[in-house]
Write a protein that holds these residues in place. Sequence first.
Motif, PDB file in Angstrom:
ATOM      1  N   MET A   1      -7.533 -63.841 -43.308  1.00 58.94           N
ATOM      2  CA  MET A   1      -6.398 -64.005 -43.526  1.00 58.94           C
ATOM      3  C   MET A   1      -6.003 -64.961 -44.693  1.00 58.94           C
ATOM      4  O   MET A   1      -6.829 -65.637 -44.913  1.00 58.94           O
ATOM      5  CB  MET A   1      -5.740 -64.637 -42.115  1.00 58.94           C
ATOM      6  N   GLY A   2      -4.806 -64.674 -45.169  1.00 55.82           N
ATOM      7  CA  GLY A   2      -4.534 -65.550 -46.357  1.00 55.82           C
ATOM      8  C   GLY A   2      -4.187 -66.978 -46.176  1.00 55.82           C
ATOM      9  O   GLY A   2      -4.247 -67.214 -45.137  1.00 55.82           O
ATOM     10  N   GLN A   3      -3.614 -67.684 -47.277  1.00 59.65           N
ATOM     11  CA  GLN A   3      -3.345 -69.191 -47.132  1.00 59.65           C
ATOM     12  C   GLN A   3      -2.105 -68.927 -46.423  1.00 59.65           C
ATOM     13  O   GLN A   3      -1.029 -68.272 -46.284  1.00 59.65           O
ATOM     14  CB  GLN A   3      -2.915 -69.715 -48.523  1.00 59.65           C
ATOM     15  N   LYS A   4      -2.038 -70.273 -45.793  1.00 61.76           N
ATOM     16  CA  LYS A   4      -0.698 -70.361 -44.889  1.00 61.76           C
ATOM     17  C   LYS A   4       0.181 -71.566 -45.650  1.00 61.76           C
ATOM     18  O   LYS A   4      -0.355 -72.779 -45.941  1.00 61.76           O
ATOM     19  CB  LYS A   4      -1.032 -71.040 -43.440  1.00 61.76           C
ATOM     20  N   PRO A   5       1.466 -71.228 -45.965  1.00 63.10           N
ATOM     21  CA  PRO A   5       2.376 -72.125 -46.661  1.00 63.10           C
ATOM     22  C   PRO A   5       2.492 -73.474 -45.611  1.00 63.10           C
ATOM     23  O   PRO A   5       2.704 -73.120 -44.365  1.00 63.10           O
ATOM     24  CB  PRO A   5       3.705 -71.306 -46.845  1.00 63.10           C
ATOM     25  N   SER A   6       2.715 -74.865 -46.191  1.00 58.33           N
ATOM     26  CA  SER A   6       3.086 -75.673 -45.524  1.00 58.33           C
ATOM     27  C   SER A   6       3.850 -76.801 -46.466  1.00 58.33           C
ATOM     28  O   SER A   6       3.534 -76.593 -47.612  1.00 58.33           O
ATOM     29  CB  SER A   6       1.690 -76.311 -44.823  1.00 58.33           C
ATOM     30  N   VAL A   7       4.524 -77.588 -45.589  1.00 55.88           N
ATOM     31  CA  VAL A   7       5.323 -78.262 -46.466  1.00 55.88           C
ATOM     32  C   VAL A   7       4.447 -79.423 -47.424  1.00 55.88           C
ATOM     33  O   VAL A   7       3.417 -79.872 -47.032  1.00 55.88           O
ATOM     34  CB  VAL A   7       6.004 -79.496 -45.459  1.00 55.88           C
ATOM     35  N   GLY A   8       5.085 -79.444 -48.660  1.00 60.13           N
ATOM     36  CA  GLY A   8       4.231 -80.189 -50.069  1.00 60.13           C
ATOM     37  C   GLY A   8       3.615 -79.303 -50.566  1.00 60.13           C
ATOM     38  O   GLY A   8       3.110 -79.640 -51.861  1.00 60.13           O
ATOM     39  N   ARG A   9       3.183 -77.830 -50.237  1.00 63.27           N
ATOM     40  CA  ARG A   9       2.271 -77.051 -51.117  1.00 63.27           C
ATOM     41  C   ARG A   9       3.109 -76.637 -52.577  1.00 63.27           C
ATOM     42  O   ARG A   9       4.213 -76.447 -52.337  1.00 63.27           O
ATOM     43  CB  ARG A   9       1.892 -75.653 -50.336  1.00 63.27           C
ATOM     44  N   VAL A  10       2.485 -76.568 -53.492  1.00 66.15           N
ATOM     45  CA  VAL A  10       3.143 -76.137 -54.612  1.00 66.15           C
ATOM     46  C   VAL A  10       2.842 -74.683 -54.696  1.00 66.15           C
ATOM     47  O   VAL A  10       1.776 -74.063 -54.425  1.00 66.15           O
ATOM     48  CB  VAL A  10       2.515 -76.646 -55.781  1.00 66.15           C
ATOM     49  N   ALA A  30       7.432 -74.708 -57.909  1.00 60.74           N
ATOM     50  CA  ALA A  30       8.135 -75.096 -56.766  1.00 60.74           C
ATOM     51  C   ALA A  30       7.472 -75.545 -55.581  1.00 60.74           C
ATOM     52  O   ALA A  30       6.023 -75.356 -55.455  1.00 60.74           O
ATOM     53  CB  ALA A  30       9.070 -73.798 -56.058  1.00 60.74           C
ATOM     54  N   ILE A  31       8.062 -76.520 -54.643  1.00 59.12           N
ATOM     55  CA  ILE A  31       7.342 -77.365 -53.646  1.00 59.12           C
ATOM     56  C   ILE A  31       7.954 -76.728 -52.443  1.00 59.12           C
ATOM     57  O   ILE A  31       9.281 -76.770 -52.227  1.00 59.12           O
ATOM     58  CB  ILE A  31       7.650 -78.707 -53.869  1.00 59.12           C
ATOM     59  N   VAL A  32       7.124 -76.413 -51.307  1.00 62.85           N
ATOM     60  CA  VAL A  32       7.645 -75.900 -50.164  1.00 62.85           C
ATOM     61  C   VAL A  32       8.373 -77.202 -49.399  1.00 62.85           C
ATOM     62  O   VAL A  32       7.621 -78.191 -49.128  1.00 62.85           O
ATOM     63  CB  VAL A  32       6.403 -75.421 -49.251  1.00 62.85           C
ATOM     64  N   ALA A  33       9.543 -77.105 -49.177  1.00 60.78           N
ATOM     65  CA  ALA A  33      10.436 -78.149 -48.539  1.00 60.78           C
ATOM     66  C   ALA A  33      10.389 -77.726 -46.885  1.00 60.78           C
ATOM     67  O   ALA A  33      10.416 -78.984 -46.221  1.00 60.78           O
ATOM     68  CB  ALA A  33      11.683 -78.155 -48.920  1.00 60.78           C
ATOM     69  N   GLU A  34      10.189 -76.531 -46.463  1.00 61.71           N
ATOM     70  CA  GLU A  34      10.438 -76.435 -44.915  1.00 61.71           C
ATOM     71  C   GLU A  34       9.820 -74.857 -44.918  1.00 61.71           C
ATOM     72  O   GLU A  34      10.049 -74.032 -45.730  1.00 61.71           O
ATOM     73  CB  GLU A  34      11.661 -76.313 -44.582  1.00 61.71           C
ATOM     74  N   VAL A  35       9.129 -74.824 -43.920  1.00 58.83           N
ATOM     75  CA  VAL A  35       8.616 -73.381 -43.496  1.00 58.83           C
ATOM     76  C   VAL A  35       9.600 -72.962 -42.485  1.00 58.83           C
ATOM     77  O   VAL A  35       9.569 -73.551 -41.181  1.00 58.83           O
ATOM     78  CB  VAL A  35       7.166 -73.408 -43.071  1.00 58.83           C
ATOM     79  N   LEU A  51      12.353 -73.827 -50.417  1.00 57.78           N
ATOM     80  CA  LEU A  51      11.785 -74.390 -51.575  1.00 57.78           C
ATOM     81  C   LEU A  51      12.587 -75.467 -52.557  1.00 57.78           C
ATOM     82  O   LEU A  51      14.037 -75.301 -52.684  1.00 57.78           O
ATOM     83  CB  LEU A  51      11.497 -73.269 -52.661  1.00 57.78           C
ATOM     84  N   CYS A  52      12.190 -76.277 -53.196  1.00 56.23           N
ATOM     85  CA  CYS A  52      12.579 -76.989 -54.274  1.00 56.23           C
ATOM     86  C   CYS A  52      11.955 -76.813 -55.531  1.00 56.23           C
ATOM     87  O   CYS A  52      10.798 -76.827 -55.578  1.00 56.23           O
ATOM     88  CB  CYS A  52      12.161 -78.664 -53.821  1.00 56.23           C
TER      89      CYS A  52
END
Length: 83
Positions: A1-10, A30-35, A51-52
């Motif tokens: 399985m691939g990476q899971k996005p989470s808050v703060g990830r670039v 971009a920075i993940v602000a919310e999933v 995203l931000c």
Amino acid sequence: MGQKPSVGRVVHYVSCGTPGGEYTSECRAAIVAEVDEYQPGEGRFIGHVNLCVLNPKGVFFDAGVLQDEEHRRGGTWHWPERV
């Protein structure tokens, strides 16, 4: 399985560009602000993130952005390339 996005990830956000071509579609940091949603599937994330986006001329927020590792269309995000 691939990476899971989470808050703060670039991640990389692909800008849409302009219809007349004055600005081309480009990758922006971009920075993940919310999933919004997370569903594992086909070795990748299926769902939306908020995203931000860091742009040389400012910062903006985009909600409900889909992942697109294959085609990298404007208005989507993908994981940064390894260099």
